[in-house]
Design a protein around this motif. Structure first.
Motif, PDB file in Angstrom:
ATOM      1  N   GLN A 169      60.561  77.067  61.099  1.00 49.57           N
ATOM      2  CA  GLN A 169      59.868  76.527  62.261  1.00 49.57           C
ATOM      3  C   GLN A 169      59.879  75.000  62.268  1.00 49.57           C
ATOM      4  OE1 GLN A 169      59.116  78.808  64.528  1.00 49.57           O
ATOM      5  NE2 GLN A 169      59.958  80.212  62.985  1.00 49.57           N
ATOM      6  N   LEU A 170      60.152  74.419  61.095  1.00 43.04           N
ATOM      7  CA  LEU A 170      60.212  72.964  61.007  1.00 43.04           C
ATOM      8  C   LEU A 170      61.569  72.426  61.456  1.00 43.04           C
ATOM      9  CD1 LEU A 170      58.537  72.529  57.501  1.00 43.04           C
ATOM     10  CD2 LEU A 170      57.441  72.364  59.748  1.00 43.04           C
ATOM     11  N   LEU A 171      62.551  73.306  61.566  1.00 43.12           N
ATOM     12  CA  LEU A 171      63.889  72.878  61.946  1.00 43.12           C
ATOM     13  C   LEU A 171      63.984  72.663  63.452  1.00 43.12           C
ATOM     14  CD1 LEU A 171      66.031  75.313  59.758  1.00 43.12           C
ATOM     15  CD2 LEU A 171      65.289  72.982  59.203  1.00 43.12           C
ATOM     16  N   PRO A 172      64.689  71.646  63.879  1.00 43.56           N
ATOM     17  CA  PRO A 172      64.825  71.429  65.328  1.00 43.56           C
ATOM     18  C   PRO A 172      65.677  72.493  66.008  1.00 43.56           C
ATOM     19  CG  PRO A 172      66.203  69.902  64.105  1.00 43.56           C
ATOM     20  CD  PRO A 172      65.346  70.594  63.094  1.00 43.56           C
ATOM     21  N   LEU A 173      66.644  73.060  65.267  1.00 41.97           N
ATOM     22  CA  LEU A 173      67.569  74.039  65.852  1.00 41.97           C
ATOM     23  C   LEU A 173      67.725  75.233  64.908  1.00 41.97           C
ATOM     24  CD1 LEU A 173      70.297  71.498  67.077  1.00 41.97           C
ATOM     25  CD2 LEU A 173      68.505  72.564  68.469  1.00 41.97           C
ATOM     26  N   PRO A 174      66.657  76.009  64.692  1.00 43.28           N
ATOM     27  CA  PRO A 174      66.746  77.137  63.756  1.00 43.28           C
ATOM     28  C   PRO A 174      67.622  78.253  64.318  1.00 43.28           C
ATOM     29  CG  PRO A 174      64.667  77.206  64.930  1.00 43.28           C
ATOM     30  CD  PRO A 174      65.335  75.913  65.322  1.00 43.28           C
ATOM     31  N   PHE A 175      68.340  78.935  63.431  1.00 45.25           N
ATOM     32  CA  PHE A 175      69.163  80.059  63.871  1.00 45.25           C
ATOM     33  C   PHE A 175      69.301  81.060  62.740  1.00 45.25           C
ATOM     34  CE2 PHE A 175      72.030  76.857  62.136  1.00 45.25           C
ATOM     35  CZ  PHE A 175      72.859  77.593  61.298  1.00 45.25           C
ATOM     36  N   ARG A 176      69.412  82.305  63.122  1.00 46.04           N
ATOM     37  CA  ARG A 176      69.658  83.388  62.178  1.00 46.04           C
ATOM     38  C   ARG A 176      70.922  84.143  62.544  1.00 46.04           C
ATOM     39  NH1 ARG A 176      68.471  88.863  61.782  1.00 46.04           N
ATOM     40  NH2 ARG A 176      68.180  89.594  59.627  1.00 46.04           N
ATOM     41  N   THR A 177      71.284  84.104  63.813  1.00 44.87           N
ATOM     42  CA  THR A 177      72.442  84.817  64.323  1.00 44.87           C
ATOM     43  C   THR A 177      73.438  83.844  64.938  1.00 44.87           C
ATOM     44  OG1 THR A 177      71.555  85.139  66.551  1.00 44.87           O
ATOM     45  CG2 THR A 177      70.956  86.783  64.868  1.00 44.87           C
ATOM     46  N   ALA A 178      74.663  84.311  65.095  1.00 42.51           N
ATOM     47  CA  ALA A 178      75.677  83.489  65.748  1.00 42.51           C
ATOM     48  C   ALA A 178      75.322  83.255  67.208  1.00 42.51           C
ATOM     49  CB  ALA A 178      77.043  84.162  65.635  1.00 42.51           C
ATOM     50  N   ALA A 179      74.685  84.232  67.824  1.00 44.29           N
ATOM     51  CA  ALA A 179      74.273  84.071  69.221  1.00 44.29           C
ATOM     52  C   ALA A 179      73.278  82.920  69.347  1.00 44.29           C
ATOM     53  CB  ALA A 179      73.657  85.374  69.735  1.00 44.29           C
ATOM     54  N   GLU A 180      72.351  82.833  68.413  1.00 47.15           N
ATOM     55  CA  GLU A 180      71.386  81.729  68.443  1.00 47.15           C
ATOM     56  C   GLU A 180      72.076  80.397  68.164  1.00 47.15           C
ATOM     57  OE1 GLU A 180      67.457  84.260  66.900  1.00 47.15           O
ATOM     58  OE2 GLU A 180      68.657  83.093  65.475  1.00 47.15           O
ATOM     59  N   LEU A 181      73.012  80.410  67.238  1.00 44.60           N
ATOM     60  CA  LEU A 181      73.754  79.190  66.924  1.00 44.60           C
ATOM     61  C   LEU A 181      74.551  78.712  68.132  1.00 44.60           C
ATOM     62  CD1 LEU A 181      74.818  77.057  64.972  1.00 44.60           C
ATOM     63  CD2 LEU A 181      76.408  78.756  64.054  1.00 44.60           C
ATOM     64  N   LEU A 182      75.230  79.631  68.792  1.00 42.36           N
ATOM     65  CA  LEU A 182      75.979  79.270  70.003  1.00 42.36           C
ATOM     66  C   LEU A 182      75.041  78.788  71.108  1.00 42.36           C
ATOM     67  CD1 LEU A 182      78.621  82.154  70.134  1.00 42.36           C
ATOM     68  CD2 LEU A 182      79.106  79.712  69.863  1.00 42.36           C
ATOM     69  N   GLY A 183      73.860  79.401  71.186  1.00 45.80           N
ATOM     70  CA  GLY A 183      72.879  78.970  72.183  1.00 45.80           C
ATOM     71  C   GLY A 183      72.474  77.523  71.973  1.00 45.80           C
ATOM     72  N   HIS A 184      72.263  77.130  70.723  1.00 48.25           N
ATOM     73  CA  HIS A 184      71.930  75.731  70.436  1.00 48.25           C
ATOM     74  C   HIS A 184      73.089  74.808  70.783  1.00 48.25           C
ATOM     75  CE1 HIS A 184      68.118  76.637  68.682  1.00 48.25           C
ATOM     76  NE2 HIS A 184      68.601  77.237  67.603  1.00 48.25           N
ATOM     77  N   CYS A 185      74.308  75.267  70.522  1.00 47.16           N
ATOM     78  CA  CYS A 185      75.476  74.456  70.873  1.00 47.16           C
ATOM     79  C   CYS A 185      75.525  74.207  72.376  1.00 47.16           C
ATOM     80  CB  CYS A 185      76.760  75.137  70.413  1.00 47.16           C
ATOM     81  SG  CYS A 185      76.986  75.204  68.621  1.00 47.16           S
ATOM     82  N   HIS A 186      75.254  75.242  73.158  1.00 40.96           N
ATOM     83  CA  HIS A 186      75.314  75.122  74.617  1.00 40.96           C
ATOM     84  C   HIS A 186      74.203  74.219  75.148  1.00 40.96           C
ATOM     85  CE1 HIS A 186      77.454  79.290  74.611  1.00 40.96           C
ATOM     86  NE2 HIS A 186      78.281  78.299  74.330  1.00 40.96           N
TER      87      HIS A 186
END
Length: 464
Positions: A169-186
Protein backbone atom coordinates in the motif's frame (compact mmCIF):
# COMPACT_ATOMS: atom_id res chain seq x y z
CA UNK A 1 8.47 -4.96 2.73
CA UNK A 2 6.98 -5.97 -0.61
CA UNK A 3 9.12 -8.00 -3.02
CA UNK A 4 11.47 -5.77 -4.97
CA UNK A 5 14.18 -6.11 -7.58
CA UNK A 6 16.89 -6.57 -4.95
CA UNK A 7 14.98 -9.47 -3.44
CA UNK A 8 14.92 -11.26 -6.78
CA UNK A 9 18.55 -10.47 -7.61
CA UNK A 10 20.74 -11.25 -4.61
CA UNK A 11 24.37 -12.23 -4.28
CA UNK A 12 24.98 -15.69 -2.87
CA UNK A 13 26.95 -18.88 -3.35
CA UNK A 14 26.24 -21.97 -5.42
CA UNK A 15 25.01 -24.42 -6.24
CA UNK A 16 21.37 -23.75 -5.25
CA UNK A 17 19.36 -20.78 -4.03
CA UNK A 18 16.69 -22.93 -2.38
CA UNK A 19 19.01 -25.69 -1.14
CA UNK A 20 22.17 -23.72 -0.32
CA UNK A 21 21.42 -20.00 0.05
CA UNK A 22 18.02 -20.44 1.74
CA UNK A 23 19.17 -22.99 4.35
CA UNK A 24 22.21 -20.85 5.18
CA UNK A 25 19.95 -17.83 5.70
CA UNK A 26 17.55 -19.90 7.80
CA UNK A 27 20.35 -21.21 10.03
CA UNK A 28 21.78 -17.70 10.50
CA UNK A 29 18.30 -16.38 11.34
CA UNK A 30 17.84 -19.15 13.90
CA UNK A 31 21.13 -18.27 15.60
CA UNK A 32 20.05 -14.63 15.81
CA UNK A 33 16.90 -15.79 17.60
CA UNK A 34 19.01 -17.36 20.35
CA UNK A 35 20.39 -14.05 21.47
CA UNK A 36 22.78 -13.38 24.32
CA UNK A 37 20.55 -15.14 26.86
CA UNK A 38 20.19 -18.54 25.20
CA UNK A 39 23.39 -18.93 23.18
CA UNK A 40 25.83 -19.33 26.14
CA UNK A 41 23.62 -22.10 27.60
CA UNK A 42 23.62 -24.24 24.45
CA UNK A 43 25.31 -27.61 24.80
CA UNK A 44 24.01 -29.39 21.70
CA UNK A 45 22.27 -28.69 18.40
CA UNK A 46 20.04 -30.79 16.17
CA UNK A 47 19.10 -30.12 12.55
CA UNK A 48 16.33 -32.00 10.73
CA UNK A 49 15.98 -31.64 6.95
CA UNK A 50 12.68 -32.56 5.28
CA UNK A 51 11.46 -33.34 1.78
CA UNK A 52 13.53 -32.08 -1.11
CA UNK A 53 16.18 -30.56 1.19
CA UNK A 54 16.84 -34.04 2.54
CA UNK A 55 16.50 -35.84 -0.80
CA UNK A 56 19.07 -33.77 -2.70
CA UNK A 57 20.83 -32.02 0.16
CA UNK A 58 24.20 -33.67 -0.34
CA UNK A 59 24.46 -32.74 -4.00
CA UNK A 60 23.26 -29.20 -3.33
CA UNK A 61 25.62 -28.49 -0.43
CA UNK A 62 22.72 -28.10 2.01
CA UNK A 63 24.41 -29.68 5.01
CA UNK A 64 27.52 -27.53 4.86
CA UNK A 65 25.42 -24.44 4.10
CA UNK A 66 23.43 -25.08 7.27
CA UNK A 67 26.61 -25.41 9.34
CA UNK A 68 28.00 -22.18 7.90
CA UNK A 69 24.73 -20.44 8.70
CA UNK A 70 24.81 -21.76 12.27
CA UNK A 71 28.23 -20.15 12.57
CA UNK A 72 26.58 -16.85 11.65
CA UNK A 73 27.73 -16.68 8.02
CA UNK A 74 25.51 -14.96 5.45
CA UNK A 75 25.41 -16.00 1.76
CA UNK A 76 25.62 -12.40 0.55
CA UNK A 77 28.93 -11.84 2.31
CA UNK A 78 30.77 -15.15 2.47
CA UNK A 79 33.39 -15.73 -0.22
CA UNK A 80 34.03 -19.08 -1.95
CA UNK A 81 37.49 -19.36 -0.41
CA UNK A 82 35.97 -18.95 3.07
CA UNK A 83 33.51 -21.72 2.28
CA UNK A 84 36.31 -24.01 1.14
CA UNK A 85 38.33 -23.25 4.26
CA UNK A 86 35.49 -24.11 6.63
CA UNK A 87 34.55 -27.23 4.67
CA UNK A 88 38.13 -28.43 5.03
CA UNK A 89 37.94 -27.67 8.74
CA UNK A 90 34.72 -29.66 9.16
CA UNK A 91 36.25 -32.56 7.22
CA UNK A 92 39.24 -32.48 9.57
CA UNK A 93 36.95 -32.82 12.59
CA UNK A 94 37.05 -29.23 13.81
CA UNK A 95 34.03 -28.25 15.94
CA UNK A 96 31.10 -26.17 14.79
CA UNK A 97 31.25 -22.62 16.17
CA UNK A 98 27.61 -21.89 16.92
CA UNK A 99 27.02 -18.16 16.58
CA UNK A 100 30.76 -17.86 15.94
CA UNK A 101 31.68 -18.66 19.55
CA UNK A 102 30.12 -21.80 21.09
CA UNK A 103 32.13 -24.86 20.03
CA UNK A 104 30.07 -28.02 19.47
CA UNK A 105 31.07 -31.39 18.05
CA UNK A 106 28.59 -31.41 15.18
CA UNK A 107 29.26 -32.11 11.53
CA UNK A 108 27.41 -32.66 8.25
CA UNK A 109 26.93 -36.36 9.01
CA UNK A 110 24.98 -35.48 12.19
CA UNK A 111 22.17 -33.74 10.31
CA UNK A 112 19.01 -35.90 10.33
CA UNK A 113 17.39 -36.49 6.93
CA UNK A 114 13.67 -37.07 6.30
CA UNK A 115 13.39 -37.25 2.47
CA UNK A 116 9.91 -38.81 2.48
CA UNK A 117 8.43 -36.43 5.06
CA UNK A 118 6.87 -33.32 3.53
CA UNK A 119 5.90 -30.57 5.94
CA UNK A 120 2.62 -28.80 5.25
CA UNK A 121 3.96 -25.40 4.17
CA UNK A 122 6.63 -26.42 1.65
CA UNK A 123 8.74 -29.39 0.64
CA UNK A 124 11.94 -27.53 1.63
CA UNK A 125 11.68 -27.66 5.42
CA UNK A 126 14.35 -27.49 8.13
CA UNK A 127 13.94 -27.62 11.90
CA UNK A 128 16.62 -26.38 14.31
CA UNK A 129 16.72 -27.37 17.98
CA UNK A 130 19.25 -26.42 20.66
CA UNK A 131 19.45 -28.00 24.13
CA UNK A 132 21.34 -27.44 27.37
CA UNK A 133 23.76 -29.83 29.09
CA UNK A 134 20.86 -31.67 30.76
CA UNK A 135 19.18 -32.30 27.40
CA UNK A 136 16.42 -29.75 27.93
CA UNK A 137 15.27 -27.99 24.77
CA UNK A 138 16.14 -24.31 24.88
CA UNK A 139 14.78 -23.18 21.53
CA UNK A 140 13.30 -24.71 18.39
CA UNK A 141 12.20 -23.25 15.06
CA UNK A 142 11.19 -24.51 11.64
CA UNK A 143 12.00 -22.63 8.46
CA UNK A 144 11.02 -23.17 4.84
CA UNK A 145 13.24 -22.34 1.88
CA UNK A 146 10.61 -21.32 -0.66
CA UNK A 147 12.78 -20.62 -3.72
CA UNK A 148 15.24 -17.99 -4.87
CA UNK A 149 16.85 -17.84 -1.43
CA UNK A 150 13.63 -16.62 0.19
CA UNK A 151 12.88 -18.11 3.62
CA UNK A 152 9.72 -18.21 5.72
CA UNK A 153 9.57 -19.08 9.42
CA UNK A 154 6.80 -21.37 10.65
CA UNK A 155 4.38 -19.40 12.77
CA UNK A 156 5.13 -16.17 10.99
CA UNK A 157 3.67 -17.09 7.61
CA UNK A 158 0.35 -15.28 8.03
CA UNK A 159 1.90 -12.22 9.65
CA UNK A 160 4.53 -12.07 6.90
CA UNK A 161 1.80 -12.20 4.26
CA UNK A 162 -0.09 -9.44 6.04
CA UNK A 163 3.06 -7.33 6.28
CA UNK A 164 3.70 -7.88 2.58
CA UNK A 165 0.21 -6.72 1.67
CA UNK A 166 0.52 -3.72 3.99
CA UNK A 167 3.85 -2.68 2.48
CA UNK A 168 2.35 -2.78 -1.00
CA UNK A 169 0.00 0.00 0.00
CA UNK A 170 3.03 2.24 0.38
CA UNK A 171 4.00 1.73 -3.25
CA UNK A 172 2.82 4.30 -5.79
CA UNK A 173 2.17 1.62 -8.43
CA UNK A 174 1.56 -1.73 -6.67
CA UNK A 175 0.88 -4.78 -8.83
CA UNK A 176 0.42 -8.49 -8.40
CA UNK A 177 -0.70 -9.42 -11.91
CA UNK A 178 0.43 -8.55 -15.40
CA UNK A 179 -2.96 -6.95 -15.99
CA UNK A 180 -2.34 -4.57 -13.10
CA UNK A 181 1.18 -3.88 -14.33
CA UNK A 182 -0.08 -3.08 -17.82
CA UNK A 183 -2.79 -0.90 -16.28
CA UNK A 184 -0.15 1.20 -14.54
CA UNK A 185 1.78 1.47 -17.80
CA UNK A 186 -1.31 2.77 -19.59
CA UNK A 187 -2.29 5.24 -16.88
CA UNK A 188 1.20 6.58 -16.17
CA UNK A 189 2.79 6.38 -19.60
CA UNK A 190 5.64 4.35 -18.10
CA UNK A 191 7.04 1.05 -19.32
CA UNK A 192 7.72 -2.03 -17.14
CA UNK A 193 11.07 -0.70 -15.92
CA UNK A 194 9.56 2.71 -15.19
CA UNK A 195 6.83 1.22 -13.00
CA UNK A 196 9.39 -0.91 -11.21
CA UNK A 197 11.67 2.08 -10.64
CA UNK A 198 8.83 4.17 -9.23
CA UNK A 199 8.18 1.47 -6.63
CA UNK A 200 11.87 1.01 -5.80
CA UNK A 201 12.20 4.75 -5.11
CA UNK A 202 10.02 4.31 -2.02
CA UNK A 203 12.93 2.66 -0.21
CA UNK A 204 16.00 3.85 -2.16
CA UNK A 205 17.21 6.88 -4.07
CA UNK A 206 17.49 6.61 -7.84
CA UNK A 207 21.28 6.64 -7.53
CA UNK A 208 21.14 3.76 -5.03
CA UNK A 209 18.89 1.75 -7.33
CA UNK A 210 21.19 2.36 -10.27
CA UNK A 211 24.37 1.57 -8.35
CA UNK A 212 22.80 -1.52 -6.82
CA UNK A 213 21.77 -2.93 -10.17
CA UNK A 214 25.14 -2.18 -11.73
CA UNK A 215 26.72 -4.02 -8.79
CA UNK A 216 24.50 -7.00 -9.60
CA UNK A 217 25.72 -6.78 -13.21
CA UNK A 218 29.33 -6.66 -12.04
CA UNK A 219 28.93 -9.75 -9.84
CA UNK A 220 27.40 -11.59 -12.80
CA UNK A 221 30.36 -10.53 -14.93
CA UNK A 222 32.86 -11.58 -12.26
CA UNK A 223 31.11 -14.93 -11.98
CA UNK A 224 31.44 -15.53 -15.70
CA UNK A 225 35.08 -14.43 -15.79
CA UNK A 226 36.00 -16.57 -12.79
CA UNK A 227 34.55 -19.58 -14.55
CA UNK A 228 36.54 -18.91 -17.72
CA UNK A 229 39.73 -19.20 -15.70
CA UNK A 230 38.94 -22.65 -14.32
CA UNK A 231 39.75 -25.95 -16.00
CA UNK A 232 39.11 -29.55 -15.08
CA UNK A 233 35.93 -31.18 -13.85
CA UNK A 234 33.11 -30.00 -11.60
CA UNK A 235 32.94 -31.29 -8.03
CA UNK A 236 30.42 -33.88 -6.88
CA UNK A 237 31.46 -37.15 -8.46
CA UNK A 238 29.83 -36.98 -11.89
CA UNK A 239 33.13 -35.76 -13.37
CA UNK A 240 31.35 -33.28 -15.63
CA UNK A 241 34.02 -31.50 -17.64
CA UNK A 242 34.09 -27.71 -17.62
CA UNK A 243 33.49 -26.53 -21.17
CA UNK A 244 33.49 -22.76 -20.80
CA UNK A 245 37.29 -22.20 -20.86
CA UNK A 246 37.78 -24.24 -24.05
CA UNK A 247 34.76 -22.67 -25.72
CA UNK A 248 36.01 -19.21 -24.82
CA UNK A 249 39.43 -19.89 -26.36
CA UNK A 250 37.81 -21.20 -29.52
CA UNK A 251 35.46 -18.22 -29.82
CA UNK A 252 38.27 -15.73 -29.37
CA UNK A 253 40.13 -17.48 -32.19
CA UNK A 254 37.17 -17.87 -34.57
CA UNK A 255 35.37 -14.60 -33.78
CA UNK A 256 37.95 -11.95 -32.83
CA UNK A 257 35.81 -9.09 -34.17
CA UNK A 258 32.48 -10.17 -32.63
CA UNK A 259 30.70 -11.09 -35.87
CA UNK A 260 26.90 -11.11 -35.28
CA UNK A 261 26.67 -14.59 -36.79
CA UNK A 262 28.33 -15.94 -33.62
CA UNK A 263 25.81 -14.38 -31.22
CA UNK A 264 24.35 -17.70 -30.10
CA UNK A 265 27.76 -19.22 -29.38
CA UNK A 266 28.58 -16.27 -27.12
CA UNK A 267 25.20 -16.45 -25.39
CA UNK A 268 25.71 -20.18 -24.85
CA UNK A 269 29.16 -19.50 -23.44
CA UNK A 270 27.95 -16.96 -20.88
CA UNK A 271 25.15 -19.24 -19.69
CA UNK A 272 27.47 -22.24 -19.39
CA UNK A 273 30.20 -20.26 -17.65
CA UNK A 274 27.88 -18.83 -15.00
CA UNK A 275 26.27 -22.17 -14.27
CA UNK A 276 29.57 -24.04 -14.16
CA UNK A 277 30.71 -21.52 -11.57
CA UNK A 278 27.47 -22.02 -9.67
CA UNK A 279 27.88 -25.80 -9.78
CA UNK A 280 31.31 -25.44 -8.21
CA UNK A 281 29.96 -23.38 -5.30
CA UNK A 282 31.16 -20.03 -6.65
CA UNK A 283 29.75 -16.56 -6.02
CA UNK A 284 26.67 -15.99 -8.15
CA UNK A 285 23.57 -13.84 -8.41
CA UNK A 286 20.24 -15.56 -7.85
CA UNK A 287 18.34 -14.56 -10.98
CA UNK A 288 15.81 -15.41 -9.68
CA UNK A 289 17.39 -18.70 -8.52
CA UNK A 290 20.86 -20.23 -8.62
CA UNK A 291 19.77 -23.11 -10.83
CA UNK A 292 18.71 -20.55 -13.45
CA UNK A 293 21.48 -18.04 -12.73
CA UNK A 294 23.00 -18.09 -16.22
CA UNK A 295 19.95 -17.09 -18.25
CA UNK A 296 19.61 -13.40 -17.43
CA UNK A 297 23.39 -12.70 -17.67
CA UNK A 298 23.47 -14.47 -21.05
CA UNK A 299 20.51 -12.53 -22.47
CA UNK A 300 21.83 -9.29 -20.98
CA UNK A 301 25.12 -10.03 -22.76
CA UNK A 302 23.15 -10.24 -26.00
CA UNK A 303 21.42 -6.94 -25.19
CA UNK A 304 24.70 -5.09 -24.64
CA UNK A 305 26.69 -6.68 -27.47
CA UNK A 306 24.29 -7.41 -30.33
CA UNK A 307 21.76 -4.58 -30.40
CA UNK A 308 23.10 -2.12 -32.97
CA UNK A 309 22.14 0.97 -30.97
CA UNK A 310 23.93 -0.36 -27.87
CA UNK A 311 27.04 -2.26 -28.97
CA UNK A 312 28.97 0.90 -29.90
CA UNK A 313 27.45 3.17 -27.26
CA UNK A 314 29.22 4.90 -24.38
CA UNK A 315 29.65 3.04 -21.10
CA UNK A 316 27.02 5.26 -19.49
CA UNK A 317 24.52 4.38 -22.20
CA UNK A 318 25.31 0.68 -21.80
CA UNK A 319 24.83 1.01 -18.05
CA UNK A 320 21.44 2.61 -18.68
CA UNK A 321 20.46 -0.41 -20.78
CA UNK A 322 21.54 -2.78 -18.00
CA UNK A 323 19.48 -0.92 -15.39
CA UNK A 324 16.42 -0.85 -17.63
CA UNK A 325 16.84 -4.54 -18.51
CA UNK A 326 17.07 -5.66 -14.88
CA UNK A 327 14.16 -3.50 -13.74
CA UNK A 328 11.88 -4.86 -16.47
CA UNK A 329 13.01 -8.42 -15.76
CA UNK A 330 12.43 -7.85 -12.06
CA UNK A 331 8.88 -6.64 -12.68
CA UNK A 332 8.07 -9.93 -14.40
CA UNK A 333 9.85 -11.89 -11.68
CA UNK A 334 7.50 -10.38 -9.12
CA UNK A 335 4.52 -11.75 -11.06
CA UNK A 336 5.87 -15.30 -10.73
CA UNK A 337 6.76 -14.83 -7.08
CA UNK A 338 3.30 -13.41 -6.31
CA UNK A 339 1.09 -15.72 -8.36
CA UNK A 340 3.00 -19.00 -8.59
CA UNK A 341 6.49 -20.05 -7.45
CA UNK A 342 10.14 -19.85 -8.42
CA UNK A 343 10.98 -23.01 -6.48
CA UNK A 344 11.98 -26.13 -8.40
CA UNK A 345 11.04 -28.21 -5.37
CA UNK A 346 7.53 -26.79 -5.52
CA UNK A 347 6.68 -26.55 -9.24
CA UNK A 348 9.60 -28.16 -11.09
CA UNK A 349 12.19 -26.43 -13.24
CA UNK A 350 9.49 -24.44 -15.04
CA UNK A 351 9.51 -22.29 -11.89
CA UNK A 352 13.25 -21.69 -12.10
CA UNK A 353 14.45 -21.83 -15.69
CA UNK A 354 11.00 -20.96 -17.04
CA UNK A 355 10.65 -17.89 -14.84
CA UNK A 356 14.19 -16.71 -15.62
CA UNK A 357 13.63 -17.16 -19.37
CA UNK A 358 10.40 -15.17 -19.13
CA UNK A 359 12.09 -12.41 -17.13
CA UNK A 360 14.99 -12.23 -19.58
CA UNK A 361 12.64 -12.06 -22.57
CA UNK A 362 10.83 -9.14 -20.98
CA UNK A 363 14.06 -7.30 -20.23
CA UNK A 364 15.35 -7.78 -23.76
CA UNK A 365 12.08 -6.79 -25.41
CA UNK A 366 11.99 -3.57 -23.40
CA UNK A 367 15.55 -2.46 -24.16
CA UNK A 368 14.91 -3.26 -27.83
CA UNK A 369 12.11 -0.69 -27.79
CA UNK A 370 9.07 -2.86 -27.18
CA UNK A 371 5.78 -1.46 -25.97
CA UNK A 372 4.42 -2.71 -22.63
CA UNK A 373 2.13 -5.05 -24.56
CA UNK A 374 5.04 -6.45 -26.55
CA UNK A 375 7.12 -6.89 -23.39
CA UNK A 376 4.26 -8.78 -21.73
CA UNK A 377 3.92 -10.90 -24.87
CA UNK A 378 7.65 -11.72 -24.84
CA UNK A 379 7.45 -12.87 -21.22
CA UNK A 380 4.38 -14.98 -22.01
CA UNK A 381 5.95 -16.68 -25.04
CA UNK A 382 9.07 -17.63 -23.09
CA UNK A 383 7.14 -19.24 -20.24
CA UNK A 384 4.52 -20.87 -22.45
CA UNK A 385 7.27 -22.94 -24.04
CA UNK A 386 8.83 -23.91 -20.73
CA UNK A 387 5.59 -25.24 -19.22
CA UNK A 388 5.92 -28.69 -17.69
CA UNK A 389 9.71 -28.52 -17.39
CA UNK A 390 10.78 -31.01 -14.73
CA UNK A 391 13.53 -30.70 -12.15
CA UNK A 392 15.37 -34.04 -12.19
CA UNK A 393 19.06 -33.34 -11.49
CA UNK A 394 21.34 -36.32 -11.96
CA UNK A 395 23.02 -37.22 -8.69
CA UNK A 396 21.20 -34.36 -6.97
CA UNK A 397 23.78 -32.00 -8.46
CA UNK A 398 23.03 -28.74 -10.25
CA UNK A 399 24.90 -29.93 -13.35
CA UNK A 400 22.96 -32.31 -15.62
CA UNK A 401 20.69 -31.11 -17.20
CA UNK A 402 20.83 -27.76 -15.41
CA UNK A 403 23.89 -26.18 -17.04
CA UNK A 404 22.89 -26.77 -20.66
CA UNK A 405 19.27 -25.98 -19.82
CA UNK A 406 20.29 -22.41 -19.01
CA UNK A 407 21.82 -21.94 -22.46
CA UNK A 408 18.74 -23.35 -24.17
CA UNK A 409 16.44 -21.13 -22.11
CA UNK A 410 18.52 -18.04 -22.88
CA UNK A 411 18.08 -18.67 -26.61
CA UNK A 412 14.35 -19.17 -26.04
CA UNK A 413 14.19 -15.81 -24.28
CA UNK A 414 15.90 -14.03 -27.18
CA UNK A 415 13.62 -15.70 -29.70
CA UNK A 416 10.55 -14.86 -27.59
CA UNK A 417 11.54 -11.19 -27.48
CA UNK A 418 12.11 -11.08 -31.24
CA UNK A 419 8.78 -12.79 -31.94
CA UNK A 420 6.94 -10.35 -29.69
CA UNK A 421 8.59 -7.36 -31.35
CA UNK A 422 7.44 -8.57 -34.75
CA UNK A 423 3.88 -8.48 -33.46
CA UNK A 424 1.74 -5.63 -32.20
CA UNK A 425 1.39 -6.88 -28.64
CA UNK A 426 -2.01 -8.48 -29.21
CA UNK A 427 -2.11 -12.22 -28.47
CA UNK A 428 -4.51 -14.94 -27.33
CA UNK A 429 -2.75 -16.18 -24.18
CA UNK A 430 -2.00 -13.58 -21.52
CA UNK A 431 1.01 -13.68 -19.22
CA UNK A 432 -1.31 -14.04 -16.23
CA UNK A 433 -2.97 -17.07 -17.81
CA UNK A 434 0.35 -18.76 -18.47
CA UNK A 435 1.57 -18.04 -14.92
CA UNK A 436 -1.56 -19.62 -13.45
CA UNK A 437 -1.09 -22.56 -15.81
CA UNK A 438 2.49 -22.97 -14.61
CA UNK A 439 1.32 -22.96 -11.00
CA UNK A 440 -1.37 -25.56 -11.67
CA UNK A 441 1.01 -27.71 -13.73
CA UNK A 442 3.44 -27.65 -10.82
CA UNK A 443 0.74 -28.78 -8.41
CA UNK A 444 -0.17 -31.67 -10.70
CA UNK A 445 3.44 -32.69 -11.32
CA UNK A 446 4.61 -35.83 -9.53
CA UNK A 447 6.93 -35.08 -6.62
CA UNK A 448 9.62 -37.26 -8.21
CA UNK A 449 10.05 -34.56 -10.86
CA UNK A 450 10.40 -31.73 -8.34
CA UNK A 451 14.03 -31.63 -7.20
CA UNK A 452 14.04 -34.97 -5.44
CA UNK A 453 16.25 -36.86 -7.94
CA UNK A 454 13.72 -39.70 -7.75
CA UNK A 455 12.59 -39.59 -11.38
CA UNK A 456 13.46 -38.59 -14.95
CA UNK A 457 17.12 -38.23 -15.90
CA UNK A 458 18.12 -38.64 -12.28
CA UNK A 459 17.16 -42.34 -12.34
CA UNK A 460 17.69 -43.14 -16.02
CA UNK A 461 21.24 -41.84 -16.38
CA UNK A 462 24.14 -43.83 -14.97
CA UNK A 463 26.04 -41.48 -12.67
CA UNK A 464 29.54 -42.79 -13.29
Amino acid sequence: MSVGVFDLFTVGIGPSSSHTVGPMRAAAAFVRELGADVLPRVSSVRVDLYGSLAATGRGHGTMTAVLLGLEGREPELILPEEVESRLAAFAAGEPLRLGGSIELLYGPEDIVLHPLTILSRHTNGVTFTVSDAAGNSLHEATYFSVGGGFIVREGEIESAAAELESSKQLLPLPFRTAAELLGHCHSSGLNFSGVMLANELVSRSEEEVRNGLLHIRDVMEDCKNSSLDRDGVLPGGLKVRRRAPDWHARLRAEDPDRDPKFWQEWVNLVALAVNEENASGGRVVTAPTNGAAGIIPAVMFYATHYIDAVRNATQEAIDNVVVKFLLAAGAVGILYKEQASISGAEVGCQGEVGSASSMAAAGLAEVMGGTPEQVENAAEIAMEHNLGLTCDPVGGLVQIPCIERNAIAAAKAINAAKMALWGDGQHHVTLDEVIVTMRETGRDMSSKYKETSMGGLAVNVVEC
